[in-house]
Design an enzyme around this catalytic site. Structure first.
Site, PDB file in Angstrom:
ATOM      1  N   ASP A  73      -3.021   5.776  -2.553  1.00 52.56           N
ATOM      2  CA  ASP A  73      -1.918   5.656  -1.610  1.00 52.56           C
ATOM      3  C   ASP A  73      -2.156   6.721  -0.528  1.00 52.56           C
ATOM      4  O   ASP A  73      -2.929   7.666  -0.730  1.00 52.56           O
ATOM      5  CB  ASP A  73      -0.562   5.841  -2.295  1.00 52.56           C
ATOM      6  CG  ASP A  73       0.569   5.250  -1.447  1.00 52.56           C
ATOM      7  OD1 ASP A  73       0.337   4.998  -0.233  1.00 52.56           O
ATOM      8  OD2 ASP A  73       1.679   5.037  -1.955  1.00 52.56           O
TER       9      ASP A  73
HETATM   10  C1  BGC Z   1       3.213   3.672   0.882  1.00 55.42           C
HETATM   11  C2  BGC Z   1       2.271   2.499   0.670  1.00 55.42           C
HETATM   12  C3  BGC Z   1       1.680   2.068   1.996  1.00 55.42           C
HETATM   13  C4  BGC Z   1       1.000   3.256   2.649  1.00 55.42           C
HETATM   14  C5  BGC Z   1       0.405   2.929   3.991  1.00 55.42           C
HETATM   15  C6  BGC Z   1       2.560   4.775   1.692  1.00 55.42           C
HETATM   16  O1  BGC Z   1       3.486   5.772   2.028  1.00 55.42           O
HETATM   17  O2  BGC Z   1       3.638   4.161  -0.367  1.00 55.42           O
HETATM   18  O3  BGC Z   1       2.953   1.414   0.084  1.00 55.42           O
HETATM   19  O4  BGC Z   1       0.777   1.012   1.795  1.00 55.42           O
HETATM   20  O5  BGC Z   1       1.961   4.296   2.849  1.00 55.42           O
HETATM   21  O6  BGC Z   1       1.389   2.659   4.924  1.00 55.42           O
END
Ligand code: BGC
Length: 810
Positions: free
Chosen positions: A227
């Site tokens: 993530d």
């Molecule tokens: C979220 C993810 C997301 C990523 C990119 C993160 O903060 O938890 O679900 O894909 O950001 O935007």
């Protein structure tokens, strides 16, 4: 993956030195993996997901098809539709040059306070799994990688980067890992995202489960991507099997990994495998020349009409939880006036806040949808009732963003469609961050109303705000809270009141002169002069009293329901509960539409004859809602999660870590399993949802499955009403002798069927062996639990129409 591809990847790897291989393992920016033209590797773009495709910075202004959110999709209980959604998202990805979609999110709706509840499918692992399998299949049939996220136990947002979820092995397996397992085994995703949080003391980006469970036990052969900013430990992350650290370019991989390999802390073979998996991803999505993509262009599925899919999902997801005296559908031929009430009727929330957000070309509001659908003789009045937007929306109109260096020279000037000037990826061409000294937003604003207008400046840094050359504010804005992503979701805002005259244009200017890293920009928000709250409620009550039917749309705001934080209350914000109660007292034919992504309390529930849940229904929600209200379509939704009467009844509620730990003490008793155990009565049970017709369930037969599954259930049912309808037949299993260790009952399968008035149909449901297995923690394996089971067949947890006994042998 063909053997030709394997050998091509091996040959390419052999030609790359260690540094080059490591170069493949970090993003080149926020949304892409770097190209290596010398080996035929193109830049690969990754994008959120899950209800539309945003694209990288270059596509940020290109409108997306905005679909209903995941809770809405889950309410359809329709894997076939989820698959079509996946295909549409692949089509959107291709249009926007995206190779990897960061979706679906298959965490569990453990507590209704969970901030991303709207982004997950359900409180039930089987429903989540069935939708997830179909969704991922659909995306990948379109030649785009799906990224199943967030692995695992990232079910709430408080302290999400650091929280240590303490959860037993059995609950992990039976509830939280179960959807990931089904998706990995059945849909073969090309990517999985490891979560921010820690589980039982080990951060998920370093967790042994990545290799041991995902790869070795379930056979996952795709890439593991962190993530965003979750990769924090070079050696532990690499050894655990995390292939890609996002975003880049500065990550814990890069030089640090090179050094770790050189001094023997990470074997070179591990990096070889990581890089090989990135190349395999590239081959699959068609980003590696000379390798056949997983879906050759000739095999791509036929084009879908995005708006039509968005409308269909919205219609089928709308969930009718109450309909006394057949108030719905509204017979347009027999009404003269409808009072539409609620600011969400004019400005609905169509998508959740945070990374899921995508901007559509148009949004059909309930107001616009009803206006277009009603015959000319019906008068439609609209009153906002309660001003809902605690967060102001950007000032509308044409503006310009001007970037200057410290000598005042213009570096770039960019036209804007409204007063939102954000660059969440790279700054515009020509703007180097070292040279940038100020960013000015300027434009003319023509007020449509006289009075005190409220302006909000939302962003981080130093700002000056002036109207017609007169300075109204100068100050520094800082971030509260600890979530570094908060600046995207809830930037700090200051409010400024300015008296303006209708029709008299003014020049508005905002100048920012200091910039927080990673968040270039701000917005100038606005609110019209308004009446007092009491006056607006009173106006709504008067409108309701003078109408044949009142439709009140209530909802949450982005300020309370969004990624990045959890909710603290299940109540509707503002005076909306009071608004509904007063409108219902004025008009006995009051229909309430609840525009939220997650459960809210509805203290007026039994004072209104009809309640529809419209979720975050995507760009076509107003058209879909009009169809459902007027009976052109049946509300097709069934609850994917249990809705409480009041917050204190919710058996699993707390999302607040204690000393950094969030204990899942309830074990497998989550969602309706927890409600059953607590003996508590919710407002609406999991699975509940009414239609516009009636069903009689008759023949039920169960036979052992001749293959690897457990059983086949065949249910006969008849549409006994007067309209064609769609029924979701739900099958629950219940141990005949409750044992306390397992829930009273659990969903074991479901099927969707349609029938015309009077028509008899059959639904066939296959029950998997897993339905009678339980995780044996000491033995670390699944074990069948033999004995007598009741097979319960019905319309929801609370409306079982038939049952029979089924013996499971040892
Ligand atoms: C979220 C993810 C997301 C990523 C990119 C993160 O903060 O938890 O679900 O894909 O950001 O935007």
């Amino acid at each position: 993956m063909t053997s030709i591809q394997h050998s091509r990847i091996d040959a390419l790897l052999a030609g790359l030195d260690l540094a080059a291989k490591i170069g493949l393992l970090s993003g080149e920016g926020l949304w892409a993996l770097p190209a290596r033209p010398e080996i035929g590797l193109a830049r690969m773009v990754l994008s959120d997901g899950p209800a539309g495709v945003r694209g990288d910075e270059s596509a940020a202004d290109v409108p997306a098809i905005q679909l209903p959110g995941p809770t809405a999709l889950a309410s359809t209980w329709d894997p076939e539709l989820a698959r079509r959604v996946g295909r549409l998202l692949a089509q959107e990805s291709r249009r926007k040059g995206v190779h990897v979609l960061l979706a679906p999110a298959v965490n569990i709706q453990r507590s209704p306070l969970g901030g991303r509840h709207f982004e997950f499918f359900s409180e039930d692992p089987l429903l989540t799994a069935e939708l997830g399998v179909a969704y991922v299949s659909g995306v990948q049939e379109g030649g785009v990688a799906a990224t199943v996220k967030h692995f695992v136990a990232n079910d709430s947002e408080t302290d999400r980067f650091t929280v240590d979820v303490r959860v037993g092995e059995r609950a992990l397996r039976e509830i939280y890992l179960a959807p990931f397992e089904a998706i990995v085994r059945r849909a073969r995703p090309w990517a999985v995202m490891s979560a921010y949080n820690t589980v039982n003391g080990v951060p998920m980006t370093s967790h042994a489960a990545l290799n041991a469970v995902l790869r070795r036990e379930w056979g996952f052969d795709g890439v593991l991507v962190s993530d965003w900013t979750a990769a924090r430990d070079t050696v532990a992350n690499a050894l655990a099997g995390l292939d890609i650290a996002m975003p880049g370019p500065d990550t814990v991989y890069g030089d640090a990994l090179l050094e770790a390999v050189r001094d023997g802390r990470v074997p070179a073979g591990v990096v070889e495998e990581m890089a090989g998996r990135v190349l395999r991803l590239a081959a699959r999505v068609g980003a590696l020349s000379g390798a056949e993509p997983a879906v050759p262009p000739a095999d791509l599925p036929p084009r879908l009409d995005g708006r039509a899919v968005a409308r269909e999902v919205a219609t089928r997801s709308i969930t009718l939880v109450r309909n006394e005296n057949d108030v719905l559908p509204i017979d347009a031929a027999r009404v003269g006036r409808i009072a539409l009430i609620g600011s969400a009727a004019a400005e609905p929330r169509t998508i959740g806040g945070g990374s899921i957000t995508v901007h559509p070309e148009r949004v059909v509001s309930p107001l616009a949808g009803l206006r277009a659908a009603l015959p000319p003789h019906v008068e439609l009045t609209y009153t906002p009732g309660v001003a809902l937007q605690a967060t102001l929306a950007p000032l509308r109109g044409r503006f310009e963003a001007i970037f200057r260096d410290r000598h005042g020279r213009v570096l770039a000037s960019v036209p804007l469609a409204d007063a939102s000037a954000w660059w969440r990826g790279d700054p515009p061409p020509g703007v180097g961050l070292e040279a940038l000294a100020s960013l000015e937003l300027r434009g003319n604003f023509v007020p449509t109303a006289s009075g005190v207008h409220t302006f909000g400046i939302a962003g981080l840094g130093h700002f000056e705000f002036s109207v017609d050359g007169a300075q109204r504010y100068e100050g520094e804005q800082e971030m509260g809270g600890s979530d570094p992503a908060g600046v995207f979701f809830r930037p700090p805002e200051t409010r400024h009141e300015v008296e303006l005259r209708a029709g008299q244009p003014v020049l508005v200017q905002v100048r920012a002169t200091s910039f927080a890293p990673g968040s270039l920009g701000f917005s100038l928000n606005h609110e019209e002069p308004s009446e007092t709250p009491e006056e607006t409620i009173r106006a709504a009550v008067v409108a309701a009293a003078g109408a044949d039917v009142a439709v009140v749309v209530v909802g949450t705001t982005e300020e309370i329901e969004s990624e990045g934080f959890d909710r603290t209350s299940l109540d509707l914000p503002g005076r909306q509960d009071e608004l509904v109660a007063r409108v219902a007292a004025a008009n006995s034919r009051t229909v309430v539409v609840v525009n939220t992504g997650a459960p809210v309390t509805m203290p007026w529930r039994e004072e209104v004859p009809a309640i529809l849940l419209s979720w975050f229904g995507g760009q076509e929600i107003g058209a879909a809602l009009a169809d459902v209200l007027l009976g052109v379509a049946e509300p097709g939704g069934r609850l994917p999660t249990t809705w409480p009467k009041q917050q204190r009844d919710v058996p699993v509620l707390s999302v607040r870590p204690v000393d950094g730990e969030l204990a899942y003490d309830e074990g497998v008793f989550v969602g309706y399993r927890a409600w059953q155990r607590a003996g508590a009565e919710p407002a609406y049970w999991f699975g509940h949802g009414l239609g516009y017709t009636e069903w009689a369930y008759d023949a039920l037969s169960v036979s052992p499955d001749p293959g690897d599954d457990l059983a086949r259930v065949r249910v006969g049912l008849r549409n006994t009403g007067t309209r064609t309808g769609r029924e979701v037949v739900q099958i629950y299993l219940a141990p005949a002798e409750p044992d306390g260790a397992r829930p009273d009952s659990w969903l074991a399968g479901f099927a969707v069927t349609t029938a015309a008035p009077g028509e008899a149909v059959h639904a066939e449901v296959v029950i998997a062996q897993r339905a009678v297995e339980s995780w044996d923690t000491p033995g670390h394996c699944w074990r069948k639990v033999p004995g007598s089971y009741r097979i319960l067949v019905g319309r929801s947890q609370s409306d079982i129409r038939q049952e029979t006994l089924f013996e499971v042998g040892a």
